[in-house]
Structure formats: structure tokens, C-alpha cells
Design a protein around this motif. Structure first.
Motif: not given
Length: 593
Positions: A32-40, A154-157
Motif C-alpha cells: 500500500l502506498v497512499p493514494n495522494l502520493v501514488s496518483r500525483p 475536492s478536484m485537486t487535493i
């Protein structure tokens, strides 16, 4: 000096491609890697390939470098501050964060424009304008207003908008299978597909066309792109058909239709199947089982159409000297059988997720890059194959990701403003609550949208607005999604914008309108099989009701056979009408009853 500079540039791009590939495979193996890390990070890795790779002209290079730098910096900022941003629950706290949000949206839209042209970015821009100013619109299509900091946040962070569920599919599934396809195609797997197809169908009547059908079905499931399929398999099959006296319009039509079917052919189905998993919540294996019989029906209709044309033009099979030797068939087939076997064993025997099994298959395919079709180890060729695999994977991952990021903006606006619900209501009202009218409206929308954006993006947008309406009118979720996905493919062979036809016609040096008419006759299943999924729903229930599925398959196969001969065969008008009428009765019988 120029040669040295070009060499350095190539090494830099190879290094970036290696980082991109290792990152996506590493995500699967690392846990598991946090979504707000892997997706950016996913966005940061794909932007150089969209804005700078292969770009010429000082203005485009400079603007691309600036946009790439801004986008990468903004994405890395989100990834670095993921923990703190998670505590903000999608609310931007200051002007700097607002600037980052606007920068991310602008870069994503421009990346999509550079990757695939204007249409999809224009839709995304219109969606954002609706979100910001829709409260000024009177009547039911207006909305009550969305606070800037909440909406933009909500769209960007937050894990919505550009970091939403579609992006999760791009990061964790689509990218892996794109890499898998790039590794296979860099080696001997593509030639293996051609050899197996030629050995299986080459000696039959119309054999060269049937080789095109089989090879395109195999290749297209991996490539997921009708245009790429035409360009690759067509380079071999089109000359072969021309040498055997096939009319140019027929050779190009066969290639366009066969290549278009690759996206509906299990086990991979390009990127569409994995997006469908996310949107429906249905397991991948169940989607693959549901899609199998309809895909076979499609290629059956093409096969029957080729037989009808073969009778008309007295088309022969491949000459013995043009068929591959048995040794070549056996050896080259190993190059795709081994990775596919690893993939299937991983999913169905070991119980791994599709993406984990695909990673193992990638490793198997990478090992096979060390030898060629003659089982020789040639270091320069190995280096060339590895380079091709890395560069192709990076380019294709980046193009698909650019599309998905942009489509995610549209999906985010539909959800946050309630526009999706309103459009669904309009469809229901416009169709008068009738299922068939709603299906027709949806089909037209898919065709129009598919003319301007890639199949996956057209499917995502159409199913987001029309899918709920179809389900309210009685379709099962998987029925509705497969119906929309199939009709999103129509534009590959249907004028006025038919990408697969344009490419095939250019390669065959034939008038594209003639090719399009031939392709539409051969690909009649693309128009009718989605309807068959509604009238004969058992055809997609092979796992739950195998007897009913086989029965539905047989009835639809007969209907498609009759209609193909009515369209292509040399019969009198009365016989054509009777064949068409019989096909209609078989196809629509359950609905009429």
C-alpha cells in the motif's frame, strides 16, 4: 556534436521511461502506498512524455517545458504534503493552494489536448465553466453554486476529481497492462500471433483476410487501440491480401474491422475492462466471462462476411510459400504463450489480482526479450528490444493517463454539481420512459462522442450520464456498461470520423468512403450485438447460465450469418429481404414477445 546530443537525449528518455516502468511495477509489489502520493507521482511521471517527447519547434518546446515544470512541481507538492492535505478534507486553505489547484487543472487539460486534440479538453473546460458559473443558469439545468475552495479542493487535493477512482485504474491496472503489451510487442510475440493465425487459417478460402481477423483479435486485445492495431498487423496482412488479388476496399475494410474488434476481445480488452471493473464493482474475471461470447459473435460475423466476399471474388488462401514453417509457428508462439500462461495461472490458479499476475507476466516477457525468433542471443538486438519496450510503454501509459486525468475532471463536475443526475432525467423524459428509445439515444450519443475522443473516454463519459437511466429502465449494470462500451467503438468504422478506416484506406491507397462501406457491412455485428445483449441477456451470463448463454449465442450467430449474407452475398432482392427479416425476428424476437 549533433549525434552526441541526440545520443544523450535518447539516454535521458530511456532513463525516464525506466523510472516510469519501475515505479508502476513497484507499486504493485511494494504494497500500500497512499493514494495522494501514488496518483500525483503518476501525473508527474507522464507529463514529460506528453509535453516534451518528440516535440519540435522552439515555441512548442518552450511552452511544453514550462507547463511540464509547473505540472510536475504541483503534483510533487501534493504528494509531499499528502498527510497534511488529507486533514483538510478537500478544502483549500490559502491562495497558494488555490493557485496549485488551478495550475493542476490547466496542465491536465492542456496535456490531454496535446495528446489527443481539442474535443475532450473542450468538454472538460465546459464542465469546469458550468461548475463555476452554473448557478447563473436559470431553470433545472442551473445549480445552487459550489464554493470555490471546496470544489477546487475536492478536484485537486482530495481523492476525487483528478485523483479519483478513474486515476486509480490508470495507476494500478491500465499502466501495468500497457507495459505488458509493450514488452510483448517489442519481442517476437507479434510475429508469433501472425504465424499462428497464418497456420490456422492461411490455407482456407479467403485465408489472407482470415489471418488478418485472427491476428488482429490476438494483437488488439493487448494493444487496446484500433489505430495501432491497423498500423501494426496491417503492415503484414494488407500486402499479403493485395498480392492474392483482394480488392483494395476489401483488404482495407477487413483490416479496419478486425482491428476494431481487438478492444472487445478478452482476456485484456485494452484499457476498457479495467475501467469497467472500477465503475461497476464487478470482478475482472466476471467481466471477462461476460464479454467472451459477444466478442466471438463479432468475429464470427466478420468471418462469415469474408466467406461471402471470398465467394464473390474467388479469393484463394495463402500460397504454400507464404505460410510459416511449423518450426517458426512453434518457436514464435512461445513468445506470447509463456507470458499469457503466467498471466492466466497467476489469476485463476494462484488467485493473484490481475495486476499482480500481469507483473509476473511482464517479467516472463522481459526474459524472452533476451532471445530472438531463431533462439539466438544478440546483444545489440536485445538492447534495441528493451529500448523499444521502455519507450513504447512510457508513451502509451502517458497518452492513456492524459485522457483519464482529463475525463476525471468531467466525472468530478458531474458528481459535484448534480449535472449527471439531471442529464439522466432528460434521457428518461426524452425517451418517455421507454427502454428502446433510451438505448437509441445512448447509441447516438456514444457514436457522436466517440468520433471526437478515444473509446475509453467516450465510454466513461457516456456511461456516467446514460448508464443510470438505462439501469433505472431495467438493464443490469453489466448489461448497461457493455452496451455503452460497444457503441463507443462505433466511430472506428462509422463515417464521418472513422480512424481505423482512415489508416487502413491510406495504407491500401483506396478511397476511404469505399473502405468505410465495406467495413460497415463486415462489422455489422458491432451495431447489432449490443442490442442482442439486451434482447438475449443470457449471452453475457456464461458463468451463471452456460446453457442459456450457448443458446443465445447460437441464435445470435444464425441471425448475424443471415444478415451478413443479405448485405454481402449475391442474392435477389426478395432473398435479401427474407434473410434480413429472419435475422430481425431472431434478434428482436424476445423483445417483441
Amino acid at each position: 556534436m549533433d549525434t552526441s546530443a541526440a545520443s544523450w537525449r535518447r539516454w535521458i528518455w530511456l532513463a525516464l521511461a525506466l523510472v516510469l516502468v519501475v515505479f508502476h511495477i513497484g507499486l504493485i509489489f511494494s504494497g500500500l502506498v497512499p493514494n495522494l502520493v501514488s496518483r500525483p507521482l503518476h501525473l508527474a511521471l507522464i507529463l514529460p512524455w506528453v509535453f516534451l517527447y518528440g516535440v519540435s519547434g522552439r515555441g512548442r518546446v518552450v511552452s511544453g517545458a514550462v507547463l511540464c515544470a509547473v505540472g510536475v512541481a504541483a503534483a510533487l507538492w501534493v504528494a509531499w504534503n499528502a498527510d497534511a492535505l488529507g486533514d483538510q478534507y478537500g478544502f483549500l486553505e490559502n491562495r497558494f493552494q488555490i493557485a496549485v489547484g488551478f495550475a493542476l487543472l490547466a496542465v491536465v487539460i492542456e496535456a490531454a489536448r496535446r495528446a489527443i486534440g481539442w474535443p475532450l479538453p473542450m468538454v472538460a473546460t465546459a464542465a469546469l465553466l458550468y461548475a463555476f458559473f452554473g448557478h447563473l443558469i436559470p431553470g433545472e439545468f442551473g445549480h445552487s453554486g459550489v464554493p470555490l475552495r471546496s470544489f477546487l479542493g475536492s478536484m485537486t487535493i482530495a481523492e476525487a476529481g483528478i485523483w479519483g477512482s478513474l486515476t486509480a485504474v490508470s495507476v494500478g491496472v491500465v499502466s501495468i497492462f500497457v507495459i505488458f503489451g509493450a514488452v510483448l510487442n517489442a519481442g517476437e510475440a507479434g510475429q508469433g500471433f501472425m504465424n499462428v493465425a497464418a497456420a490456422a487459417a492461411g490455407r482456407l478460402k479467403g485465408g489472407a483476410a482470415k489471418v488478418s481477423v485472427l491476428s488482429s483479435a490476438l494483437f488488439g486485445s493487448i494493444s487496446g487501440s484500433a489505430s495501432a492495431n491497423v498500423a501494426s498487423t496491417g503492415a503484414i496482412t494488407l500486402p499479403a491480401m493485395r498480392r492474392l488479388g483482394y480488392p483494395r476496399r476489401l483488404a482495407a475494410g477487413v483490416e479496419a474491422v478486425a482491428s476494431s474488434g481487438g478492444q472487445i476481445m478478452p482476456p485484456l480488452m485494452g484499457a476498457g475492462a479495467f475501467v469497467m471493473v472500477e465503475l461497476t464493482g464487478v470482478p475482472y474475471t466476471q467481466i471477462m466471462a461476460a464479454a467472451l461470447l459477444p466478442a466471438l459473435l463479432y468475429f464470427w460475423a466478420v468471418w462469415v462476411g469474408i466467406n461471402a466476399y471470398a465467394t464473390r471474388y474467388e479469393l484463394k488462401g495463402l500460397a504454400p510459400e507464404d505460410r510459416p514453417r511449423t518450426r517458426d509457428v512453434v518457436v514464435t508462439s512461445v513468445f506470447f504463450l509463456v507470458p499469457f500462461t503466467v498471466l492466466m495461472l497467476g489469476m485463476f490458479v494462484a488467485g493473484y489480482t490481475p495486476q499482480y499476475a500481469a507483473c509476473l507476466a511482464i517479467l516472463a516477457g522481459a526474459l524472452l526479450l533476451l532471445v530472438d525468433g531463431d533462439l539466438r542471443v544478440d546483444p545489440p538486438k536485445i538492447a534495441a528490444r528493451v529500448s523499444e519496450a521502455l519507450l513504447t510503454a512510457a508513451r502509451q501509459v502517458s497518452m492513456i493517463a492524459a485522457i483519464i486525468f482529463c475525463a476525471s475532471i468531467i466525472i468530478g463536475v458531474l458528481g459535484s454539481t448534480g449535472l449527471g443526475v439531471k442529464i439522466t432525467s432528460v434521457i428518461l423524459e426524452g425517451a418517455g420512459g421507454a427502454l428502446w428509445a433510451s438505448l437509441l439515444l445512448t447509441a447516438v450519443a456514444c457514436l457522436v462522442l466517440g468520433m471526437e475522443v478515444p473509446t475509453t473516454a467516450a465510454y466513461v463519459i457516456c456511461v456516467s450520464v446514460a448508464g443510470p437511466a438505462l439501469m433505472k429502465l431495467g438493464l443490469e449494470p453489466l448489461q448497461a456498461h457493455l452496451f455503452v462500451f460497444w457503441f463507443a467503438l462505433l466511430s472506428t468504422i462509422t463515417p464521418p470520423v472513422c480512424g481505423a478506416v482512415f489508416i487502413a484506406a491510406g495504407m491500401a491507397e483506396e478511397n476511404w468512403i469505399k473502405v468505410a462501406l465495406t467495413a460497415m457491412a463486415l462489422g455489422v455485428g458491432l451495431y447489432l450485438i449490443p442490442v442482442g445483449m439486451v434482447t438475449w441477456p443470457a449471452v453475457i451470463r456464461v458463468a451463471e447460465d452456460p446453457v442459456g448463454a450457448i443458446t443465445a449465442f447460437a441464435v445470435l450467430a444464425v441471425a448475424l450469418t443471415a444478415l451478413s449474407f443479405a448485405l454481402i452475398g449475391r442474392f435477389s432482392l426478395i432473398v435479401r429481404v427474407l434473410l434480413s427479416g429472419g435475422a430481425a425476428v431472431l434478434l428482436f424476437g424476445p423483445a417483441l414477445m
